[in-house]
Design a protein around this motif. Structure first.
Motif, PDB file in Angstrom:
ATOM      1  N   GLN A 149       1.932   6.950  -7.045  1.00 41.30           N
ATOM      2  CA  GLN A 149       0.878   7.706  -7.719  1.00 41.30           C
ATOM      3  C   GLN A 149       1.497   8.524  -8.830  1.00 41.30           C
ATOM      4  O   GLN A 149       2.509   9.191  -8.648  1.00 41.30           O
ATOM      5  CB  GLN A 149       0.176   8.633  -6.707  1.00 41.30           C
ATOM      6  N   LEU A 150       0.893   8.455  -9.985  1.00 41.26           N
ATOM      7  CA  LEU A 150       1.478   9.132 -11.136  1.00 41.26           C
ATOM      8  C   LEU A 150       1.252  10.631 -11.012  1.00 41.26           C
ATOM      9  O   LEU A 150       0.216  11.050 -10.509  1.00 41.26           O
ATOM     10  CB  LEU A 150       0.827   8.612 -12.411  1.00 41.26           C
ATOM     11  N   PRO A 151       2.100  11.451 -11.509  1.00 41.53           N
ATOM     12  CA  PRO A 151       3.416  11.057 -12.015  1.00 41.53           C
ATOM     13  C   PRO A 151       4.423  10.878 -10.892  1.00 41.53           C
ATOM     14  O   PRO A 151       4.311  11.533  -9.862  1.00 41.53           O
ATOM     15  CB  PRO A 151       3.797  12.244 -12.889  1.00 41.53           C
ATOM     16  N   HIS A 152       5.361  10.009 -11.077  1.00 37.16           N
ATOM     17  CA  HIS A 152       6.386   9.806 -10.047  1.00 37.16           C
ATOM     18  C   HIS A 152       7.756   9.860 -10.697  1.00 37.16           C
ATOM     19  O   HIS A 152       7.889   9.921 -11.925  1.00 37.16           O
ATOM     20  CB  HIS A 152       6.170   8.470  -9.327  1.00 37.16           C
ATOM     21  N   LYS A 153       8.778   9.755  -9.873  1.00 37.97           N
ATOM     22  CA  LYS A 153      10.129   9.981 -10.395  1.00 37.97           C
ATOM     23  C   LYS A 153      10.912   8.681 -10.524  1.00 37.97           C
ATOM     24  O   LYS A 153      12.075   8.693 -10.892  1.00 37.97           O
ATOM     25  CB  LYS A 153      10.866  10.912  -9.423  1.00 37.97           C
ATOM     26  N   PHE A 154      10.263   7.568 -10.213  1.00 41.63           N
ATOM     27  CA  PHE A 154      11.061   6.339 -10.106  1.00 41.63           C
ATOM     28  C   PHE A 154      11.384   5.742 -11.458  1.00 41.63           C
ATOM     29  O   PHE A 154      10.570   5.761 -12.386  1.00 41.63           O
ATOM     30  CB  PHE A 154      10.313   5.304  -9.260  1.00 41.63           C
ATOM     31  N   ASP A 155      12.587   5.216 -11.527  1.00 45.25           N
ATOM     32  CA  ASP A 155      13.022   4.560 -12.759  1.00 45.25           C
ATOM     33  C   ASP A 155      12.793   3.060 -12.698  1.00 45.25           C
ATOM     34  O   ASP A 155      12.729   2.390 -13.720  1.00 45.25           O
ATOM     35  CB  ASP A 155      14.515   4.804 -13.002  1.00 45.25           C
ATOM     36  N   ALA A 156      12.755   2.533 -11.506  1.00 45.94           N
ATOM     37  CA  ALA A 156      12.554   1.076 -11.387  1.00 45.94           C
ATOM     38  C   ALA A 156      12.067   0.774  -9.989  1.00 45.94           C
ATOM     39  O   ALA A 156      12.138   1.618  -9.097  1.00 45.94           O
ATOM     40  CB  ALA A 156      13.839   0.318 -11.649  1.00 45.94           C
ATOM     41  N   CYS A 157      11.580  -0.428  -9.840  1.00 42.33           N
ATOM     42  CA  CYS A 157      11.008  -0.793  -8.565  1.00 42.33           C
ATOM     43  C   CYS A 157      11.340  -2.248  -8.270  1.00 42.33           C
ATOM     44  O   CYS A 157      11.165  -3.112  -9.134  1.00 42.33           O
ATOM     45  CB  CYS A 157       9.491  -0.581  -8.654  1.00 42.33           C
ATOM     46  N   PHE A 158      11.861  -2.481  -7.100  1.00 42.96           N
ATOM     47  CA  PHE A 158      12.129  -3.855  -6.668  1.00 42.96           C
ATOM     48  C   PHE A 158      11.070  -4.236  -5.658  1.00 42.96           C
ATOM     49  O   PHE A 158      10.890  -3.552  -4.655  1.00 42.96           O
ATOM     50  CB  PHE A 158      13.516  -3.972  -6.033  1.00 42.96           C
ATOM     51  N   MET A 159      10.388  -5.325  -5.936  1.00 47.50           N
ATOM     52  CA  MET A 159       9.207  -5.641  -5.138  1.00 47.50           C
ATOM     53  C   MET A 159       9.327  -7.036  -4.539  1.00 47.50           C
ATOM     54  O   MET A 159       9.560  -8.014  -5.265  1.00 47.50           O
ATOM     55  CB  MET A 159       7.975  -5.575  -6.064  1.00 47.50           C
ATOM     56  N   ASP A 160       9.155  -7.064  -3.224  1.00 49.76           N
ATOM     57  CA  ASP A 160       9.128  -8.380  -2.583  1.00 49.76           C
ATOM     58  C   ASP A 160       7.821  -9.069  -2.994  1.00 49.76           C
ATOM     59  O   ASP A 160       6.789  -8.427  -3.148  1.00 49.76           O
ATOM     60  CB  ASP A 160       9.190  -8.214  -1.063  1.00 49.76           C
ATOM     61  N   VAL A 161       7.887 -10.379  -3.161  1.00 49.90           N
ATOM     62  CA  VAL A 161       6.691 -11.083  -3.611  1.00 49.90           C
ATOM     63  C   VAL A 161       5.762 -11.365  -2.444  1.00 49.90           C
ATOM     64  O   VAL A 161       4.573 -11.079  -2.483  1.00 49.90           O
ATOM     65  CB  VAL A 161       7.085 -12.386  -4.325  1.00 49.90           C
ATOM     66  N   LYS A 220       0.827  -1.206   0.000  1.00 51.09           N
ATOM     67  CA  LYS A 220       0.000   0.000   0.000  1.00 51.09           C
ATOM     68  C   LYS A 220       0.858   1.251   0.000  1.00 51.09           C
ATOM     69  O   LYS A 220       0.596   2.204  -0.738  1.00 51.09           O
ATOM     70  CB  LYS A 220      -0.910  -0.010   1.231  1.00 51.09           C
ATOM     71  N   ASP A 221       1.894   1.220   0.842  1.00 49.68           N
ATOM     72  CA  ASP A 221       2.813   2.363   0.865  1.00 49.68           C
ATOM     73  C   ASP A 221       3.366   2.601  -0.526  1.00 49.68           C
ATOM     74  O   ASP A 221       3.458   3.739  -1.004  1.00 49.68           O
ATOM     75  CB  ASP A 221       3.981   2.084   1.820  1.00 49.68           C
ATOM     76  N   ALA A 222       3.711   1.490  -1.156  1.00 52.44           N
ATOM     77  CA  ALA A 222       4.307   1.602  -2.480  1.00 52.44           C
ATOM     78  C   ALA A 222       3.326   2.253  -3.446  1.00 52.44           C
ATOM     79  O   ALA A 222       3.693   3.144  -4.216  1.00 52.44           O
ATOM     80  CB  ALA A 222       4.699   0.214  -2.984  1.00 52.44           C
ATOM     81  N   LEU A 223       2.073   1.813  -3.366  1.00 52.47           N
ATOM     82  CA  LEU A 223       1.078   2.375  -4.278  1.00 52.47           C
ATOM     83  C   LEU A 223       0.953   3.884  -4.092  1.00 52.47           C
ATOM     84  O   LEU A 223       0.883   4.637  -5.050  1.00 52.47           O
ATOM     85  CB  LEU A 223      -0.278   1.716  -4.040  1.00 52.47           C
ATOM     86  N   SER A 224       0.964   4.312  -2.829  1.00 57.79           N
ATOM     87  CA  SER A 224       0.824   5.750  -2.597  1.00 57.79           C
ATOM     88  C   SER A 224       2.050   6.497  -3.122  1.00 57.79           C
ATOM     89  O   SER A 224       1.927   7.597  -3.636  1.00 57.79           O
ATOM     90  CB  SER A 224       0.605   6.021  -1.102  1.00 57.79           C
ATOM     91  N   LEU A 225       3.215   5.874  -2.996  1.00 62.55           N
ATOM     92  CA  LEU A 225       4.428   6.526  -3.502  1.00 62.55           C
ATOM     93  C   LEU A 225       4.435   6.572  -5.025  1.00 62.55           C
ATOM     94  O   LEU A 225       5.032   7.439  -5.638  1.00 62.55           O
ATOM     95  CB  LEU A 225       5.667   5.775  -3.014  1.00 62.55           C
TER      96      LEU A 225
END
Lengths: 166, 972
Positions: free
Chosen positions: B866-878, B859-864
């Motif tokens: 929110q478009l537009p965002h600055k991230f180039d990539a995302c590493f996600m725990d499964v 959920k935290d990730a989703l809030s971070l």
């Protein structure tokens, strides 16, 4: 492999201003012995490599995080396993977390014990889980003691460093 | 247990034997008794009939005699009493009786005694002229009446004048006879004179006029005399019986049983003899109702047992015993077979256990080997991270490749067990065939250099760059074949070629057969012996299809066919034909048919001389067949062997090609595109190989047979096209080189430069096979490339020569510097619920210069995010509580697609913003268990890849390189 004699000599004079070198030596000895006993694996080396001037307390921070996390999980697990009806899924989730953090830290023995634990969970084997929990605890406390020593040593080294810089 | 069972079994067997024998014996006894009884019955029957026959005969003869005596009595009464004077005297009587004696065979004589009352005695005596005598030849004392014999047959003339009444038996007889009027018999007694046993027959003679029903007194009164005869039973019966058949076999006793309790013997031995148990009694009726007679018959000897009574049961016995034995033997055999079967089962179980143990052993050992090998590889990894010069790096990389190959070889040993168990599965992943071949070649490069063998690879241009299949297995096959070739080859070359199956077959077959048809075999051999062969090294190869003629044809095929035609109707399936040709010792003809048998080598000396287990080719064959291909070979002893196999792969779609090219293969440097090279090489096959490698680097190639030709062509070319591409490089084969060449060449090139034919002096590179060749090269050569050629080796050398090192370095190395390049300044979001993991991952990424932000839940990730965002990539725990990695990714993708729609709508209206890249955040899964299923799920929910936790540099690089490079515009 018994710890070399010199390390005992060094340990017997903990507060001697013997020098930074001796302390570092002692730290190295400790870490090496931990590798040899299988408490740690390569991942810990990676951690140490990640620590540099920009993040001096990195290893200590991770270890502290790990210990907090592990202790929380272990408490939860103890509660869960002691219940009459064990909720294996919950247990499994906790053990998975513990496994994840221990593999990140490089706590090899704890990680292996967790893998064992998860197998028992999958089999819904309560006795096995109890045993496995004990094994995990055993390995964890052993590791924590060593980590404590390690952290103390590192603090002293850092203290030394800052003193010398001053 | 087993002993008890055995014992019981033994007892059973014993009982069966005893029972069988008992049955046989009892059947034998039974049948014997049966035959015996049959025999007895028959004998008895015979006895009865014989006895009856004799009895009837005696009785008949007796009756005949009695009748005749009766007739005599009539005679006497007629001629003696009714004639006056009597017409009968002693002489007539004697004569008549003598003449009619045959009528009375049982009577030895007859006599007539007259009844004389005492009162008449005197008269009678005087008339006769003699006195009446008693039996004892004494003058008879006075009696009431007398019965003196007056007429007698000659045979009994001695009783004349004897008073018959004086003998007790006779007297009794006489009295009884005259009372009854019938013939009567005495009991048997010893007769006078003969002293034989006999009976006396007495018949009364009456005076005429006696009525039929006269009383006893009337009869006595009417009695005139008595006719008597003696039956000499003994001799007479004997005479009679002698005439009958079977007389020898039986004994006969005749008894008078008038007094039943005391039978009197009439005939036969006093004590009964012969075979007692079997006897027959016949009643005899001699016409005297007062007396009763019996005849006893029995065999003289026990009737003999017929032979059949013994042989038949014995035969049956033998048959039963044989039958029993057969049953017994069959049972025995059955038991044995069953026992053997059980043992075999046991052995089978043991063997299976051993097989399992073997697999476990293999697993354990390979694991044990892998552990230290991992150390070696890890150290090499670390070594490669340090600052090495290019040569060192190449060596270290080679070592690493070899180490990896060793690991894979160990896995291959495991494969054999898997193949045997039928558990081997063929993967289907995209891979770059050419780089695999390069790897294999590099694995054997040091060996081939040592031996001075040419080792070369050629892959047809038509073979797709990336195919889908099992790279490990393919590599294993090639490694096996090339390894074998290297082992058995001392001179010449080893040449690996890959073509598309269809046109390779087409070209090769037609050409070969037309070639063979065109030239007779002898002519061909002649030609071959005259010149060197058109093969890679000039040595003869076993498979003539591999010579230059065909090779050229294949190459020309490739050139003729434009690439478009192949891409148009690309079939899904790519069938490749791979040839591994060597000029080694070849396979002896006798061993050729068992080459693919496991653990078989040409002969036992092979393993002594060359080592190895002989397992490789059998695995290879299995693998080839698993990949849907076939393997075969042509081999000529002392000429060489050519192994040819086909393999079926799937074609990759374009996107996959683009992906895998980046991730799977170590990308070849691209800096050489547009360069031009000259190859000086007299051997067409070899220069084709060199050309192939240069082409892969994007270098345009020209070929000349000799240095001179090359120079000529340079002059000509550049005088024609001054703007033409400059040859930067000249590659010269060692063959075309001679001492002093360097100076000559240098001078010539300088000359060319002065004439403005070339702008720069081209770099001169010498291609050598052996290490020591380096020594003999001149100082003016820029560098020497050791064969076998590999695109990457060539690239490294060229970089060195052309001074491109600095510029290429980043591309070449995939170490941390490279990773740093990729990640530096990038904004990366790491999501993990586990703080420890989060911290470590973040720190690791920071180390490579990335700017990292952390989130502890989906959920935290989703809030971070929110478009537009600055991230180039995302590493996600499964695995995360509440919202796991998959779910979070789905949500992110949903948001992105909504946004993208709006952008495309908005972009269309605004126009200038159409260049904006669509939102697609690269999301990488972080997972500890890197299994295929997880990977597939990752892709399914919209992730772009995965990395294992904790991070491995290599893998991290591969995963990140995919999209951080593909979006160069997002970064400086």
């Amino acid at each position: 492999m018994p710890p070399p004699l010199c390390s005992r000599v060094l340990l017997s004079h903990p507060f001697s201003p013997m020098s930074l070198m001796a302390l570092r030596e002692q730290l190295n000895m400790l870490v090496n012995s931990m590798y040899i006993e299988g408490l740690l694996d390569q991942q810990f080396q990676q951690l140490q490599m990640l620590q540099d001037a920009s993040s001096p307390g990195f290893v200590a921070e991770v270890i502290t995080l790990f210990c907090e996390d592990a202790e929380r999980i272990l408490t939860e697990l103890t509660k869960l396993v002691d219940q009459a009806v064990v909720e294996f899924q919950k247990v499994d989730a906790y053990v998975h977390q513990l496994k994840g953090s221990s593999s990140s830290v490089g706590a090899q023995n704890v990680k292996l014990a967790c893998i064992q634990f998860r197998q028992f969970c999958e089999e819904n084997n309560k006795d096995g889980c109890l045993n496995a929990l004990n094994v995990v605890k055993h390995h964890y406390y052993l590791l924590r003691n060593k980590f404590d020593t390690m952290l103390q040593l590192e603090q002293r080294i850092q203290a030394y460093d800052s003193k010398q810089q001053n | 247990m087993a002993v008890g069972g055995k014992r019981r079994w033994w007892w059973k067997r014993r009982a069966a034997v005893v029972a069988g024998v008992t049955i046989a014996v009892s059947v034998w006894l039974g049948s014997h008794c049966y035959f015996r009884r049959e025999n007895m019955a028959k004998a008895e029957e015979a006895l009865v009939s014989m006895c009856e026959e004799r009895a009837r005969m005696i009785q008949d003869q007796f009756a005949v005699s009695v009748n005749h005596v009766h007739a005599l009595a009539i005679l006497i009464s007629t001629f003696y009493y009714q004639k006056q004077p009597p017409a009968l005297d002693q002489e007539t009587f004697a004569y008549y009786t003598a003449k009619t004696a045959f009528e009375r065979p049982l009577l030895n004589g007859v006599a007539y005694a007259e009844r004389i009352i005492h009162s008449q005695r005197e008269i009678f005596e005087t008339r006769q002229g003699w006195t009446i005598m008693t039996m004892k030849r004494e003058p008879s004392p006075m009696q009431d009446e007398y019965a003196p014999v007056i007429y007698s047959q000659e045979t009994v003339s001695y009783i004349e004048a004897i008073d018959m009444m004086s003998g007790e038996e006779d007297r009794e007889n006489i009295l009884r006879a005259r009372a009854t009027g019938k013939a009567v018999l005495t009991k048997p007694f010893r007769l006078l004179e003969s002293n034989h046993l006999g009976v006396v027959l007495t018949f009364p003679v009456y005076r005429s006029g006696l009525p039929e029903d006269a009383t006893v007194e009337q009869r006595v009164e009417a009695t005139a005399g008595y006719l008597g005869g003696a039956f000499d039973v003994e001799s007479l019966v004997e005479n009679l019986l002698r005439q009958l058949a079977g007389n020898q076999d039986i004994t006969i006793n005749v008894y008078d049983i008038t007094n039943a309790s005391e039978p009197l013997i009439m005939y036969g031995p006093q004590i009964p003899e012969g075979y007692m148990p079997l006897s027959h009694v016949s009643m005899l009726d001699f016409g005297d109702p007062f007396r009763k007679h019996q005849m006893h018959c029995r065999y003289r000897e026990k009737p003999p047992l017929p032979l059949s009574a013994i042989t038949t049961p014995f035969g049956i016995f033998v048959i039963i015993m044989l039958g029993g034995y057969i049953v017994f033997a069959a049972k025995n055999h059955y038991d044995n077979v069953k026992e053997d079967c059980r043992k075999m089962e046991e052995l089978k179980v043991q063997a299976e256990a051993a097989d399992v143990a073997k697999s476990q052993f293999l697993a354990t050992v390979s694991h044990e080997i892998r552990t230290p090998m991992n150390g070696v590889l890890g150290m090499l990894d670390m070594l490669l991270d340090t600052d090495l010069n290019l040569t060192q790096k190449d060596y270290a990389q080679t070592a690493q490749v070899c180490g990896k190959a060793l690991i894979s070889l160990i896995n291959e040993v495991l494969d054999r067990a898997k193949i045997e168990a039928g558990k081997l599965e063929i993967e289907a992943v995209p891979f770059d065939l050419r780089s695999i071949l390069d790897d294999v070649i590099s694995l054997f490069s040091s060996k081939s250099r040592e031996k001075g063998i040419e080792l070369a690879v050629f892959v047809s241009d038509k073979v797709p760059e990336v195919v889908t299949g099992d790279p490990g297995r393919f590599r294993q096959i090639i490694t096996n074949l090339v390894g074998n070739s290297v082992k058995f080859t001392e001179r010449g070359h080893i040449f690996v070629q890959v073509h598309l199956a269809d046109n390779s077959d087409l070209g090769a077959d037609e050409k070969v057969y037309s070639g063979l048809n065109g030239l007779s075999q002898s002519e061909k051999v002649q030609i071959m012996s005259d010149c060197t062969f058109d093969t890679l090294s000039g040595f003869e190869a076993a498979d003539t299809r591999n010579n230059w003629e065909n090779f050229k044809l294949l190459l020309s095929d490739e050139m003729i066919l434009p690439e478009a035609s192949t891409s148009d109707k690309e079939p899904d399936i790519v069938t490749l034909i791979v040839r591994v040709e060597d000029t080694g010792i070849g396979i002896p003809l006798c061993a050729q048919d068992r080459v693919f048998t496991p653990f078989m080598q040409a002969d036992s000396s092979t393993s002594r001389n060359y080592g190895g287990t002989g397992i490789g080719l059998s695995i290879t064959k299995c693998l080839v067949e698993l990949m849907g291909g076939q393997i075969n070979f042509i081999s000529r002893p002392n000429v060489g062997s050519t192994f040819t196999f086909t393999a079926v792969f799937k074609r990759c779609n374009k996107d996959a090609i683009a992906d895998t090219k980046r991730t799977l293969s170590e990308a070849l440097p691209t800096g050489f595109r547009g360069m031009k090279a000259f190859i000086v090489d007299g051997k067409p096959v070899r220069n084709a190989v060199t050309r192939y490698h240069l082409k892969r680097l994007g270098i345009a190639v020209e070929v000349a047979n000799t240095v001179k030709m090359m120079l000529n062509s340079l002059t000509r070319q550049n005088s024609n096209f001054r703007t033409g591409r400059q040859p930067y490089i000249i590659l010269i084969e060692k063959d075309s080189w001679y001492t002093g060449m360097d100076v000559y060449l240098h001078n010539q090139l300088l000359l060319l430069k002065q004439n403005d034919c070339v702008l720069e002096l081209p770099k001169i590179i010498l291609l050598v096979t052996c290490e020591y060749d380096k020594m003999s090269t001149g100082s003016l050569v820029d560098t020497v490339i050791n064969k076998p050629l590999r695109a990457s080796t060539v690239a490294a050398c060229l970089q060195q020569v052309l001074g491109m090192e600095k510029q290429q370095k980043k591309e070449l190395s995939n170490g941390p510097t490279n990773l740093r390049n990729l990640l530096a300044g990038k904004n990366i979001l790491v999501i993990d619920d586990n703080k420890v993991n989060l911290r470590v991952a973040a720190s690791a990424l920071k180390k490579y210069g990335a700017r990292v932000e952390c989130a502890e839940s989906g959920k935290d990730a989703l809030s971070l995010l929110q478009l537009p965002h600055k991230f180039d990539a995302c590493f996600m725990d499964v695995q995360m509580p509440e919202m796991d990695g998959f779910e979070a990714t789905r949500q992110i993708r949903l948001m992105e697609s909504k946004e993208n729609e709006q952008i495309s709508i908005g972009g269309a209206s605004r126009g200038e913003d159409s260049m904006i890249v669509e939102w697609h955040l690269p999301i990488l899964a972080m997972t500890a268990d890197v299994i295929q299923a997880t990977y597939e799920e990752c892709l399914k929910c919209g992730m772009d890849g995965y990395v294992s936790k904790p991070f491995e540099e290599q893998q991290l690089f591969q995963a990140v390189a995919k999209f951080l490079v593909s979006k160069p515009s997002s970064d400086s």
